[in-house]
Design a protein around this motif. Structure first.
Motif, PDB file in Angstrom:
ATOM      1  N   ILE A 240       0.823  -1.222   0.000  1.00 45.14           N
ATOM      2  CA  ILE A 240       0.000   0.000   0.000  1.00 45.14           C
ATOM      3  C   ILE A 240       0.855   1.269   0.000  1.00 45.14           C
ATOM      4  O   ILE A 240       0.614   2.168  -0.816  1.00 45.14           O
ATOM      5  CB  ILE A 240      -1.015  -0.013   1.160  1.00 45.14           C
ATOM      6  CG1 ILE A 240      -1.997  -1.163   0.990  1.00 45.14           C
ATOM      7  CG2 ILE A 240      -1.733   1.318   1.283  1.00 45.14           C
ATOM      8  CD1 ILE A 240      -2.872  -1.067  -0.239  1.00 45.14           C
ATOM      9  N   PRO A 241       1.852   1.416   0.882  1.00 46.92           N
ATOM     10  CA  PRO A 241       2.665   2.645   0.806  1.00 46.92           C
ATOM     11  C   PRO A 241       3.386   2.801  -0.534  1.00 46.92           C
ATOM     12  O   PRO A 241       3.496   3.910  -1.057  1.00 46.92           O
ATOM     13  CB  PRO A 241       3.670   2.499   1.949  1.00 46.92           C
ATOM     14  CG  PRO A 241       3.094   1.498   2.863  1.00 46.92           C
ATOM     15  CD  PRO A 241       2.230   0.610   2.038  1.00 46.92           C
TER      16      PRO A 241
ATOM     17  N   VAL B 109      -8.749   3.845  -5.782  1.00 52.86           N
ATOM     18  CA  VAL B 109      -7.786   4.942  -5.924  1.00 52.86           C
ATOM     19  C   VAL B 109      -7.261   5.026  -7.352  1.00 52.86           C
ATOM     20  O   VAL B 109      -7.270   6.102  -7.960  1.00 52.86           O
ATOM     21  CB  VAL B 109      -6.628   4.785  -4.913  1.00 52.86           C
ATOM     22  CG1 VAL B 109      -5.540   5.802  -5.172  1.00 52.86           C
ATOM     23  CG2 VAL B 109      -7.140   4.918  -3.492  1.00 52.86           C
ATOM     24  N   TRP B 110      -6.795   3.912  -7.906  1.00 52.26           N
ATOM     25  CA  TRP B 110      -6.208   3.948  -9.248  1.00 52.26           C
ATOM     26  C   TRP B 110      -7.244   4.316 -10.305  1.00 52.26           C
ATOM     27  O   TRP B 110      -7.040   5.240 -11.090  1.00 52.26           O
ATOM     28  CB  TRP B 110      -5.552   2.612  -9.582  1.00 52.26           C
ATOM     29  CG  TRP B 110      -5.027   2.595 -10.978  1.00 52.26           C
ATOM     30  CD1 TRP B 110      -5.570   1.957 -12.049  1.00 52.26           C
ATOM     31  CD2 TRP B 110      -3.887   3.290 -11.473  1.00 52.26           C
ATOM     32  NE1 TRP B 110      -4.826   2.193 -13.173  1.00 52.26           N
ATOM     33  CE2 TRP B 110      -3.786   3.021 -12.850  1.00 52.26           C
ATOM     34  CE3 TRP B 110      -2.941   4.121 -10.889  1.00 52.26           C
ATOM     35  CZ2 TRP B 110      -2.774   3.538 -13.645  1.00 52.26           C
ATOM     36  CZ3 TRP B 110      -1.932   4.640 -11.695  1.00 52.26           C
ATOM     37  CH2 TRP B 110      -1.861   4.351 -13.039  1.00 52.26           C
TER      38      TRP B 110
ATOM     39  N   TRP C 231     -15.278  -3.240  -4.275  1.00 53.35           N
ATOM     40  CA  TRP C 231     -14.068  -2.485  -4.579  1.00 53.35           C
ATOM     41  C   TRP C 231     -12.992  -2.759  -3.548  1.00 53.35           C
ATOM     42  O   TRP C 231     -13.254  -2.806  -2.351  1.00 53.35           O
ATOM     43  CB  TRP C 231     -14.382  -0.998  -4.565  1.00 53.35           C
ATOM     44  CG  TRP C 231     -15.135  -0.536  -5.749  1.00 53.35           C
ATOM     45  CD1 TRP C 231     -16.488  -0.562  -5.924  1.00 53.35           C
ATOM     46  CD2 TRP C 231     -14.603   0.008  -6.943  1.00 53.35           C
ATOM     47  NE1 TRP C 231     -16.815  -0.059  -7.148  1.00 53.35           N
ATOM     48  CE2 TRP C 231     -15.674   0.300  -7.792  1.00 53.35           C
ATOM     49  CE3 TRP C 231     -13.308   0.266  -7.360  1.00 53.35           C
ATOM     50  CZ2 TRP C 231     -15.496   0.856  -9.052  1.00 53.35           C
ATOM     51  CZ3 TRP C 231     -13.133   0.826  -8.617  1.00 53.35           C
ATOM     52  CH2 TRP C 231     -14.215   1.108  -9.432  1.00 53.35           C
ATOM     53  N   GLU C 232     -11.780  -2.881  -4.018  1.00 49.76           N
ATOM     54  CA  GLU C 232     -10.607  -2.879  -3.160  1.00 49.76           C
ATOM     55  C   GLU C 232     -10.085  -1.449  -3.125  1.00 49.76           C
ATOM     56  O   GLU C 232     -10.391  -0.644  -4.003  1.00 49.76           O
ATOM     57  CB  GLU C 232      -9.531  -3.812  -3.719  1.00 49.76           C
ATOM     58  CG  GLU C 232      -9.937  -5.264  -3.790  1.00 49.76           C
ATOM     59  CD  GLU C 232      -9.900  -5.938  -2.432  1.00 49.76           C
ATOM     60  OE1 GLU C 232      -9.094  -5.523  -1.581  1.00 49.76           O
ATOM     61  OE2 GLU C 232     -10.687  -6.866  -2.224  1.00 49.76           O
ATOM     62  N   PHE C 233      -9.265  -1.138  -2.142  1.00 49.54           N
ATOM     63  CA  PHE C 233      -8.705   0.200  -2.001  1.00 49.54           C
ATOM     64  C   PHE C 233      -7.964   0.625  -3.265  1.00 49.54           C
ATOM     65  O   PHE C 233      -8.173   1.722  -3.788  1.00 49.54           O
ATOM     66  CB  PHE C 233      -7.772   0.247  -0.792  1.00 49.54           C
ATOM     67  CG  PHE C 233      -7.040   1.534  -0.640  1.00 49.54           C
ATOM     68  CD1 PHE C 233      -7.688   2.670  -0.181  1.00 49.54           C
ATOM     69  CD2 PHE C 233      -5.696   1.620  -0.973  1.00 49.54           C
ATOM     70  CE1 PHE C 233      -7.008   3.871  -0.047  1.00 49.54           C
ATOM     71  CE2 PHE C 233      -5.011   2.806  -0.849  1.00 49.54           C
ATOM     72  CZ  PHE C 233      -5.663   3.932  -0.383  1.00 49.54           C
TER      73      PHE C 233
END
Length: 110
Positions: free
Chosen positions: A18-19, A81-82, A75-77
């Protein structure tokens, strides 16, 4: 270097991804700034058809969410975001290219 450091500290776990993903998103944003700026100040220099196709593809990406555990849209994070960023950036550029007046200080390509 950040990816290597995080892998050495925490190993190969999902939390390390994630980071790194967010850092890549930030770099992608910085890379898009010149195109966004040019499409704002000199919209006639951008290819309208290419950006419309890009927007069209990003709309499809928004609805191409995989089915997980019986739920149709989960949805996944990173999906949010993307795909959200790509959709937002293409909408922004298409709106500048289609609706901003042509500049007079930059020669247009014909």
């Amino acid at each position: 270097p950040l990816w290597l450091f995080l892998r050495q500290e925490y190993g190969d776990i999902a939390g390390v991804a994630i980071p790194i993903f967010l850092l890549n998103m930030f770099v992608d944003f910085l890379g898009a700034l010149p195109t966004i700026g040019k499409s704002w100040s000199h919209p006639e220099t951008e290819n309208k058809m290419a950006w419309l196709f890009c927007l069209h593809g990003n709309v499809f990406n928004l609805v191409a969410v995989t089915e997980k555990k019986g739920s149709i849209f989960q949805w996944e994070f990173v999906d949010l975001v993307w795909n959200g960023w790509m959709f937002f950036a293409s909408v922004l550029i298409v709106s500048f290219v289609l609706f901003r007046p042509r500049s007079t200080s930059f020669p247009s390509e014909t």
